[in-house]
Design a protein around this motif. Structure first.
Motif, PDB file in Angstrom:
ATOM      1  N   LEU A  89      -6.594   4.423  -0.726  1.00  0.00           N
ATOM      2  CA  LEU A  89      -5.572   3.801   0.058  1.00  0.00           C
ATOM      3  C   LEU A  89      -5.515   4.106   1.397  1.00  0.00           C
ATOM      4  O   LEU A  89      -4.985   3.438   2.298  1.00  0.00           O
TER       5      LEU A  89
ATOM      6  N   ALA B  22       1.054   3.819  -2.865  1.00  0.00           N
ATOM      7  CA  ALA B  22       0.666   5.274  -2.617  1.00  0.00           C
ATOM      8  C   ALA B  22       1.878   6.374  -2.912  1.00  0.00           C
ATOM      9  O   ALA B  22       1.731   7.274  -3.333  1.00  0.00           O
TER      10      ALA B  22
ATOM     11  N   LYS C  26       0.698  -1.352  -0.016  1.00  0.00           N
ATOM     12  CA  LYS C  26       0.023   0.143   0.079  1.00  0.00           C
ATOM     13  C   LYS C  26       0.891   1.410   0.005  1.00  0.00           C
ATOM     14  O   LYS C  26       0.542   2.171  -0.527  1.00  0.00           O
TER      15      LYS C  26
ATOM     16  N   ARG D 266      -7.655   7.652  -4.146  1.00  0.00           N
ATOM     17  CA  ARG D 266      -7.014   6.226  -4.566  1.00  0.00           C
ATOM     18  C   ARG D 266      -7.525   5.123  -3.794  1.00  0.00           C
ATOM     19  O   ARG D 266      -7.225   3.942  -3.881  1.00  0.00           O
TER      20      ARG D 266
END
Length: 127
Positions: free
Chosen positions: A81, A33, A29, A79
């Protein structure tokens, strides 16, 4: 080269391996990111590069502080995230980042985007 290898190389270029331990579960992640944040580079065209510069901008209420934090926040949220609460305000997000900067002065030499991103991802992981 696999995506995992690219992500690991990117992450270790920014942080020494031992400092990645707290975000071990967030490695992929974090990498995703990081890629999105740097692709969105035009949002970060301020003079703020290090966390020290961000801390000083926030303490002196410079506009660049809010813009810098919000750009990272918006990228991560867009996104999907991170999953912050729906009612979070810009001031609350800024207060969280300033608190992290105050509590972690040993990290302020690092890139501000990276630290803000890590702190936000750790604060509001999507479950």
């Amino acid at each position: 080269m696999t995506t995992n290898q690219v992500c690991w190389i990117l992450a270790t270029q920014i942080y020494p391996q031992k400092s990645l331990e707290p975000i071990e579960n967030y490695k992929m992640k974090y990498c995703i990111a990081l890629i999105f944040v740097f692709i969105s580079g035009t949002a970060f065209s301020t003079e703020i590069k290090t966390a020290n510069q961000l801390y000083q901008a926030c303490k002196t209420e410079q506009k660049g502080c809010d813009t810098h934090i919000r750009a990272v926040y918006d990228t991560l949220e867009y996104r999907e995230l991170m999953c912050p609460p729906d009612n979070i305000t810009n001031k609350e997000v800024k207060d969280i980042i300033v608190q992290e900067l105050q509590e972690n002065p040993q990290t302020r030499h690092k890139p501000s985007i990276d630290l803000v991103m890590v702190w936000l991802l750790k604060r509001w992981p999507c479950t």
